[in-house]
Design a protein around this motif. Structure first.
Motif, mmCIF file in Angstrom:
data_model
loop_
_atom_site.group_PDB
_atom_site.id
_atom_site.type_symbol
_atom_site.label_atom_id
_atom_site.label_comp_id
_atom_site.label_asym_id
_atom_site.label_seq_id
_atom_site.Cartn_x
_atom_site.Cartn_y
_atom_site.Cartn_z
ATOM 1 N N TYR A 1 0.758 -1.151 -0.380
ATOM 2 C CA TYR A 1 -0.009 0.026 0.251
ATOM 3 C C TYR A 1 0.831 1.311 -0.062
ATOM 4 O O TYR A 1 2.134 1.335 0.687
ATOM 5 C CB TYR A 1 -0.972 -0.019 1.387
ATOM 6 N N HIS A 2 0.724 2.273 -0.197
ATOM 7 C CA HIS A 2 1.150 3.432 -0.468
ATOM 8 C C HIS A 2 1.314 4.818 0.546
ATOM 9 O O HIS A 2 1.526 5.529 0.282
ATOM 10 C CB HIS A 2 0.894 4.529 -1.816
ATOM 11 N N TYR A 3 -0.291 4.205 1.715
ATOM 12 C CA TYR A 3 0.232 5.414 1.999
ATOM 13 C C TYR A 3 0.937 5.963 3.009
ATOM 14 O O TYR A 3 1.495 4.860 3.405
ATOM 15 C CB TYR A 3 -1.583 5.176 3.415
ATOM 16 N N VAL A 4 0.676 6.900 3.715
ATOM 17 C CA VAL A 4 1.621 7.573 5.274
ATOM 18 C C VAL A 4 1.065 7.267 6.468
ATOM 19 O O VAL A 4 -0.440 7.414 6.059
ATOM 20 C CB VAL A 4 2.365 9.134 4.531
ATOM 21 N N ILE A 5 1.338 7.019 7.086
ATOM 22 C CA ILE A 5 1.037 6.497 8.821
ATOM 23 C C ILE A 5 1.307 8.047 9.126
ATOM 24 O O ILE A 5 2.844 8.554 9.342
ATOM 25 C CB ILE A 5 1.399 5.344 9.352
ATOM 26 N N GLU A 6 0.418 8.831 9.623
ATOM 27 C CA GLU A 6 -0.027 10.080 10.356
ATOM 28 C C GLU A 6 -0.498 9.470 12.544
ATOM 29 O O GLU A 6 -1.256 8.723 12.404
ATOM 30 C CB GLU A 6 -0.336 10.809 10.142
ATOM 31 N N MET A 7 0.292 10.173 13.258
ATOM 32 C CA MET A 7 -0.093 10.233 14.924
ATOM 33 C C MET A 7 -0.380 11.423 14.693
ATOM 34 O O MET A 7 -0.152 12.768 14.574
ATOM 35 C CB MET A 7 0.904 9.245 15.442
#
Length: 230
Positions: free
Chosen positions: A169-175
Motif C-alpha cells: 500500500y502507498h499510504y503514509v502513517i500519521e499520529m
C-alpha cells in the motif's frame, strides 16, 4: 519513508503571532495540520477553509485538513475548491460515503486520508485501504487540545506498517495527539511517518517560536536517541 516528518497543528498556535510563527516554521517543517471542527461531531468549533486560504498567502508547504465533522461531503467540496493538498476524513462518519468521497478527492488531483479515533480498529478501513494516501491514528479523543496520551492506540500504527509492507500500500502513517517529550520514545517505537505536534509538543514550550522549536527538537532527540535530519 525513513525520514520523520513534523506537521504543526495550527489550531494550537499563537494567532497573535500568526505570520511570525508560520514564516519561521516554513523552513523547519514538512506540512501543516489544520483541524476543522463543526461543533457537532465534536463540541468545539475550530478552523475553516478560510483559514487555509490565509495560510496559503504565506506558505507553499502542503496543507492537511483534518475534518472533525458530521457531514464530510459538504466540507470536502469546499476544500477541493481551494485546492487543499490533503483532505482527511473520520472513518466513523463515512458509512456509505467512503468510496465516493475518496474518488472525488482523487479526481481533483488531491490526496485522501482517513482518521481513526482511539477506539476505532484498523479493520473498519480495510474495504478501501488500498485507495488511501494517508491514515491518521488519533492518540487522544478528537476535539480538544492537551488531552492525556492514549498509548494503546499506537498499536494500530504498527499494524498499518505491517499491512503496508505486506500488500505494498502507498499510504503514509500519521499520529495525532499529545506528541511531546513524555510520549516521543513510545511514538518512535511505533514508527509513524508523520508526527502532529501541537501545544504540549511545540507551541506551548516557549513564547518565541524559534526557541520552542529548538526545545522540541532537543526533546525528540534526547528521548529517542535519534538526530533529526534537515
Amino acid at each position: 519513508m525513513n525520514k520523520v516528518e513534523f506537521s504543526p497543528s495550527l489550531m494550537t498556535m499563537d494567532l497573535d503571532k500568526f505570520k511570525e510563527q508560520i514564516t519561521f516554521l516554513n523552513d523547519q517543517v514538512d506540512s501543516y495540520h489544520i483541524d476543522i471542527m463543526d461543533g457537532h461531531y465534536v463540541p468545539n468549533i475550530s478552523l475553516s477553509p478560510w483559514f487555509i486560504q490565509e495560510v496559503r498567502k504565506i506558505s507553499t508547504l502542503p496543507l492537511s485538513a483534518h475534518l472533525m465533522v458530521t457531514e464530510p461531503a459538504f466540507w470536502v467540496q469546499q476544500l477541493i475548491d481551494i485546492n487543499c493538498e490533503w483532505i482527511c476524513m473520520h472513518a466513523e462518519v463515512l458509512d456509505g460515503l467512503a468510496f465516493r468521497l475518496i474518488d472525488q478527492i482523487h479526481d481533483a488531483g488531491l490526496k485522501a486520508g482517513i482518521v481513526l479515533n482511539p477506539e476505532t480498529p484498523v479493520s473498519v478501513i480495510l474495504p478501501y485501504i488500498d485507495r488511501l494516501d494517508k491514515v491518521t491514528i488519533m492518540t487522544v479523543d478528537p476535539g480538544f487540545a492537551g488531552q492525556r496520551f492514549i498509548e494503546g492506540a499506537l498499536d494500530k500504527i504498527v499494524e498499518l506498517r505491517e499491512l503496508r509492507e505486506e500488500y505494498d500500500y502507498h499510504y503514509v502513517i500519521e499520529m495525532d495527539g499529545s506528541s511531546n517529550r513524555k510520549s516521543f520514545k513510545r511514538i518512535d517505537e511505533a514508527n509513524p511517518d508523520i508526527y502532529i505536534v501541537g501545544r504540549s509538543g511545540l507551541f506551548g514550550l516557549d513564547d518565541d517560536i524559534a526557541k520552542a522549536w529548538s526545545i522540541m527538537v532537543a526533546d525528540y532527540q534526547e528521548m529517542t536517541g535519534k538526530v533529526l535530519s534537515s
